[in-house]
Design a protein around this motif. Structure first.
Motif, PDB file in Angstrom:
ATOM      1  N   HIS A  34     -13.152 -42.114  55.125  1.00 21.06           N
ATOM      2  CA  HIS A  34     -13.617 -42.805  56.337  1.00 21.06           C
ATOM      3  C   HIS A  34     -15.127 -42.621  56.542  1.00 21.06           C
ATOM      4  O   HIS A  34     -15.674 -43.137  57.510  1.00 21.06           O
ATOM      5  N   HIS A  72      -1.432 -47.287  50.465  1.00 22.94           N
ATOM      6  CA  HIS A  72      -2.084 -48.459  51.060  1.00 22.94           C
ATOM      7  C   HIS A  72      -3.305 -48.872  50.252  1.00 22.94           C
ATOM      8  O   HIS A  72      -4.067 -48.028  49.801  1.00 22.94           O
ATOM      9  N   ASP A  80      -8.918 -42.485  49.553  1.00 18.83           N
ATOM     10  CA  ASP A  80      -8.099 -42.982  50.679  1.00 18.83           C
ATOM     11  C   ASP A  80      -7.984 -44.496  50.577  1.00 18.83           C
ATOM     12  O   ASP A  80      -8.775 -45.213  51.146  1.00 18.83           O
ATOM     13  N   GLU A  94      -2.904 -50.027  56.657  1.00 14.23           N
ATOM     14  CA  GLU A  94      -2.812 -48.631  57.100  1.00 14.23           C
ATOM     15  C   GLU A  94      -4.036 -48.252  57.915  1.00 14.23           C
ATOM     16  O   GLU A  94      -3.938 -47.543  58.914  1.00 14.23           O
ATOM     17  N   GLU A  95      -5.202 -48.740  57.473  1.00 12.49           N
ATOM     18  CA  GLU A  95      -6.437 -48.373  58.180  1.00 12.49           C
ATOM     19  C   GLU A  95      -6.576 -49.097  59.523  1.00 12.49           C
ATOM     20  O   GLU A  95      -7.500 -48.845  60.281  1.00 12.49           O
TER      21      GLU A  95
HETATM   22 ZN   LIG Z   1      -7.646 -43.671  55.881  1.00 18.64          ZN
END
Ligand SMILES: [Zn+2]
Length: 461
Positions: free
Chosen positions: A427, A89, A122, A156-157
């Motif tokens: 995050h 992502h 991420d 995705e997040e």
């Molecule tokens: Zn994530």
């Protein structure tokens, strides 16, 4: 192909000589914000990625989702070889709180042997490593060793709200033998691992109501039912002090671990004393005799997330509340389903406290690919090629990921092969990727395509 592969030696050498340019391109990618929750920089990031995929002859398409678009590219030109679908992502978490970052989240900064930026681990650094693996293979060989599809989404997040729909609409374009997801951290011990699934989740609230207004506890205690007590009594029927969930039928669909799954769990380097010390625990939850790995992998959990009602501020307030709410989640394991678990919870509430309102929040199905998949050995070998050490194997993550859209809806075995360090701070402020892990990821990515390509057809069924 044995452990000494001349092709891989050449690819690895190519990766080593291109370290600086590969790193510079990752820096350019993470410098571009792509915060799906805030709508910041999404089109620019998708365009940047599209250009990178075009350079590799993957003929990427933009798939409109109704939200942020996905990119789907492919390079399938090896008849008879397996097809791997690489998923990642390009969206990132919001960077706030900004003042907790040592350097701004979208001004990538190298400190020590880490690259700091929002999204670097991420997930941009991880799927970018997969892309660079393809680039390095194409630079050193006439063709890719196997067929590759690449699906990179932009939501995705946000919980991947459109992926199920897209997978169904593009089922024919997504035909693959396996799915590989480079996301998440390596094991807490900093050893690499292959993860074979994720628990599902059912989130819900219970709302109880009493009188139409808060009441005086002296005048109304013993007379007006207390909604907080109603919830306490109901919750008490849902889990025992011994740690068992006492909702009728909740364990019926739980698939027992295989002997192989049990064995891999006991291989994980787990230090119970260190785990307790890290989070300030003096004991683990009941049942005391259940191995730690099995708690996360093999069993559903029921968690009270929080409870509100009445007064809980400073000092005394002798109030009898008129309403109360509790928020809970249950993590699901194969072969539980969201619908099946919701049905059991609803029947339980109906039986024990029919006046309590049940409000469903999100749900996600569990998934687990069998350890003895024919694709496990080549993936293990890829880590040995890149790192010189076999990866750990983890049957299921405790958290929840939308892997079920591949395993359940497409029927494709799915493997998570994280390339990011365990302390990536995803995050959170100061997200970072160990630079050596980035290059190991490129090498692992190249090795896994090579090892999959060498897998005899007879070994794939
Ligand atoms: Zn994530």
């Amino acid at each position: 192909m044995d452990a000494f592969s001349p092709e891989l030696t050449e690819v690895f050498a190519h990766i080593d000589t291109h370290r600086q340019s590969y790193l510079d391109r990752l820096v350019a990618y993470v410098r571009q914000p792509s915060v799906s929750a805030q709508g910041v920089g999404m089109a620019e990031a998708a365009t940047l990625l599209l250009t990178e995929m075009e350079r590799l002859g993957m003929h990427p398409r933009i798939i409109e989702t109704g939200g942020w678009p996905m990119l789907l590219g492919s390079r399938c030109e090896v008849p008879g070889a397996p097809t791997v679908l690489l998923y990642g992502h390009y969206d990132v978490q919001p960077p706030e709180p900004l003042d907790a970052w040592l350097t701004p989240p979208f001004e990538p900064s190298i400190r020590g042997n880490r690259l700091y930026a929002r999204g670097v681990a991420d997930n941009k650094g991880q799927h970018f490593a997969q892309l660079l693996a393809i680039e390095a293979l194409l630079a050193t060989q006439a063709a890719l060793p196997c067929n590759v599809l690449m699906l990179i989404e932009g939501e995705e997040e946000l919980g991947s709200p459109h992926i199920l729909d897209i997978v169904h609409r593009h089922r024919d374009d997504l035909q693959a033998d396996l799915v590989v997801i480079a996301d998440g951290p390596v094991h807490a011990s900093e050893r690499s691992w292959i993860v074979f699934g994720a628990r599902g989740i059912v989130s819900f609230e219970l709302h109880a109501r009493g009188a139409s207004t808060d009441l005086h506890s002296g005048a109304w205690g013993n007379i007006a039912p207390n909604p907080l007590w109603t919830l306490v009594h109901l919750l008490n029927t849902m889990k025992s002090p011994g740690g068992e969930i006492t909702i009728d039928g909740i364990y019926d669909a739980v698939r027992p671990l295989s002997a192989a799954e049990r064995a891999t769990l006991s291989d994980l380097p787990v230090d119970p004393a260190a785990i307790k010390a890290r989070v300030g625990l003096t004991r683990f939850d009941a049942p005391a005799d259940r191995p730690l790995g099995e708690r996360v992998v093999a069993w559903p959990s029921l968690t009270i997330n929080g409870m509100t009602g009445g007064y809980s501020g400073p000092g005394a307030k002798t109030v009898l509340p008129s309403t109360a709410r509790v928020k809970c989640d249950m993590r699901l394991v194969p072969d539980q389903t969201v619908a099946g678990v919701r049905e059991l919870i609803a029947a339980h509430v109906q039986q024990h406290a029919p006046e309590v309102e049940l409000v469903w929040l999100g749900g996600m199905e569990p998934s687990r690919t069998p350890l003895d998949s024919p694709f496990t050995p080549p993936l293990q070998q890829a880590f040995i090629d890149a790192e010189g050490q076999a990866p750990l194997l983890m049957p299921t993550l405790g958290g929840s990921l939308p892997n079920y859209v591949f395993t359940r809806d497409l029927g494709i075995p799915t493997f998570i092969v994280p390339y990011a360090n365990a302390d990536q701070n995803n995050h959170a402020p100061n997200e970072n990727l160990l630079i050596d892990r980035f290059f190991l990821g490129i090498k692992t990515g190249a090795a896994l395509l090579t090892r999959l390509g060498a897998l005899p057809r007879s070994a794939r069924t």
